[in-house]
Design an enzyme around this catalytic site. Structure first.
Site, short mmCIF file in Angstrom:
data_model
loop_
_atom_site.label_atom_id
_atom_site.label_comp_id
_atom_site.label_asym_id
_atom_site.label_seq_id
_atom_site.Cartn_x
_atom_site.Cartn_y
_atom_site.Cartn_z
N ASN A 1 27.69 56.59 63.03
CA ASN A 1 26.41 57.25 62.79
C ASN A 1 25.68 57.36 64.13
O ASN A 1 25.15 56.37 64.63
CB ASN A 1 25.58 56.45 61.78
CG ASN A 1 24.19 57.01 61.59
OD1 ASN A 1 23.92 58.16 61.93
ND2 ASN A 1 23.28 56.21 61.06
N LYS B 1 22.93 58.79 64.76
CA LYS B 1 21.47 58.84 64.62
C LYS B 1 20.92 60.00 65.47
O LYS B 1 21.53 61.06 65.51
CB LYS B 1 20.86 57.48 64.98
CG LYS B 1 21.49 56.35 64.15
CD LYS B 1 20.76 55.05 64.28
CE LYS B 1 21.46 53.99 63.42
NZ LYS B 1 20.71 52.72 63.42
N HIS C 1 19.92 56.15 54.02
CA HIS C 1 19.94 55.20 55.14
C HIS C 1 18.60 54.48 55.23
O HIS C 1 17.55 55.05 54.92
CB HIS C 1 20.23 55.95 56.45
CG HIS C 1 20.54 55.03 57.60
ND1 HIS C 1 19.56 54.37 58.30
CD2 HIS C 1 21.73 54.65 58.15
CE1 HIS C 1 20.12 53.63 59.24
NE2 HIS C 1 21.43 53.79 59.17
N GLU D 1 16.69 53.80 57.57
CA GLU D 1 15.68 54.47 58.38
C GLU D 1 15.03 55.60 57.62
O GLU D 1 13.83 55.87 57.80
CB GLU D 1 16.32 54.96 59.69
CG GLU D 1 16.68 53.81 60.61
CD GLU D 1 17.76 54.14 61.62
OE1 GLU D 1 18.18 53.21 62.33
OE2 GLU D 1 18.17 55.32 61.70
N GLU E 1 23.91 47.76 54.33
CA GLU E 1 23.33 47.58 55.66
C GLU E 1 22.11 46.68 55.57
O GLU E 1 21.04 47.13 55.17
CB GLU E 1 22.97 48.94 56.28
CG GLU E 1 22.28 49.93 55.32
CD GLU E 1 21.62 51.08 56.06
OE1 GLU E 1 21.96 51.34 57.21
OE2 GLU E 1 20.72 51.70 55.46
N GLY F 1 20.71 47.39 64.74
CA GLY F 1 20.20 47.61 66.09
C GLY F 1 19.49 46.42 66.68
O GLY F 1 18.83 46.54 67.72
N SER G 1 25.03 46.24 63.37
CA SER G 1 25.51 45.66 64.63
C SER G 1 27.01 45.38 64.60
O SER G 1 27.47 44.33 65.06
CB SER G 1 24.71 44.40 64.98
OG SER G 1 23.35 44.69 65.17
N GLY H 1 25.07 51.94 66.98
CA GLY H 1 25.09 51.95 68.43
C GLY H 1 26.47 51.92 69.05
O GLY H 1 26.73 52.57 70.07
#
Length: 261
Positions: free
Chosen positions: A11, A13, A97, A99, A169, A175, A214, A236
Site C-alpha cells: 500500500n 498510500k 483502511h 486512515e 491492522e 507507521g 510495520s 512503508g
C-alpha cells in the site's frame, strides 16, 4: 496457510508520482518475475494506476486501488467508481483502511456499501479492520475488530464472502515502528476467522486474512508461520522496490517450505 493462497499487498498510500511509479514497476518486476508461490499486489494512488496497468499487465503482480466510491457515477466530486478501477485493470481495492476511518470519518455502514459495490463489479475487496491503542488497553480489541467485520460483511452471501480478503491492522502499529507480536497477530486473525465462520461456516477457511502494521522483510517469515496469518498488507516497507522484493521473496520461501516446494 496451506489451505489458502498467501497474499502480499503493498500500500503506497499518498506516495509516488507517475514517473516514480513507472520506475518502481520496472525494478520490482525484474526482482519478482519468477515468484509464483503467492499473490503480489501493488495498491497505488489513483494517478499511477493507468501507467502501472501498462507496466504490470500479464505479469505476476496484480494492481489494486486504495479506495473507491459506493456509487456507480454521478455528482460525487473527487470520487472514483468501481468501473473506473476496472478500466485501468485493477483487480483489488483496499476498503476501510484505518486512515480512511480515522482521518476521513468513513463509517462501518459506508464501508459495507463499498464492499458490496466492489464485489458486484468483480473487484476483490481487501477489507481493513483494526483497533487503536485505547481499545486494546481496555481489553476490547477482539470485540471491536469482530464488530467491524460483522458490520461490513453480514449482508453478503457465502459466495460473496468467499471472494473477500481481510486485513487486520492494529492502528497503534501502523507507521510507528511498533509491531504486534506474531502471537498477537495470530490471536486477532483467529478471532476474525471465528467471525467469518459464524457468517459462512467452513468456507471461512478459504478466506485469506492478512496482517498489516510495520511489516518488514525481517519479520514476515515469523508472521507467516502463524496458522491464521495468510500474508501481509505492507505500508512503508513497500515503497522501495528492492526492499519490498526482498520481503516478497522471504514470504515465498516460507510458503515453499510449508508446502514442500
Amino acid at each position: 496457510m496451506a489451505k489458502r493462497r498467501p497474499v502480499i499487498a503493498g500500500n503506497w498510500k499518498m506516495f509516488k508520482t507517475v514517473s516514480e511509479a513507472e520506475n518502481y514497476a520496472v525494478s520490482f518486476l525484474e526482482e519478482v518475475k519468477d515468484v509464483t508461490e503467492l499473490d503480489i499486489i501493488l495498491c497505488a494512488p489513483f494517478t499511477a494506476l493507468y501507467p502501472l496497468k501498462n507496466e504490470l499487465e500479464e505479469s505476476v503482480v496484480h494492481l489494486g486501488a486504495q479506495n473507491m466510491s459506493w456509487a456507480d457515477q454521478g455528482a460525487y466530486t473527487g470520487e472514483i467508481s468501481a468501473q473506473m478501477l476496472l478500466d485501468v485493470a485493477c483487480t483489488y481495492v483496499i476498503l476501510g483502511h484505518s486512515e480512511r476511518r480515522e482521518l476521513f470519518g468513513e463509517t462501518d455502514q459506508e464501508i459495507a456499501k463499498k464492499v458490496k459495490k466492489a464485489l458486484a463489479a468483480g473487484l476483490t475487496p481487501i477489507l481493513c479492520v483494526g483497533e487503536n491503542l485505547n481499545v486494546r488497553e481496555e481489553g476490547k480489541a477482539a470485540e471491536r475488530v469482530q464488530g467491524q467485520v460483522t458490520l461490513a460483511l453480514s449482508s453478503l452471501s457465502t459466495e460473496e464472502l468467499s471472494r473477500m480478503v481481510i486485513a487486520y491492522e492494529p492502528i497503534w502499529a501502523i507507521g510507528t515502528g511498533k509491531t504486534a507480536s506474531s502471537k498477537d497477530a495470530q490471536e486477532m486473525c483467529a478471532a476474525i476467522r471465528n467471525t467469518l465462520t459464524d457468517l459462512m461456516g467452513l468456507n471461512a477457511e478459504k478466506v485469506p486474512i492478512l496482517y498489516g502494521g510495520s511489516v518488514k522483510a525481517e519479520n514476515i517469515a515469523e508472521l507467516l508461520n502463524e496458522p491464521d496469518v495468510d500474508g501481509a498488507l505492507v505500508g512503508g516497507a513497500s515503497l522501495d522496490p528492492l526492499s519490498f522484493a526482498k520481503l516478497v521473496h522471504n514470504a515465498a520461501a516460507v510458503v515453499a517450505r510449508v508446502v514442500g516446494i
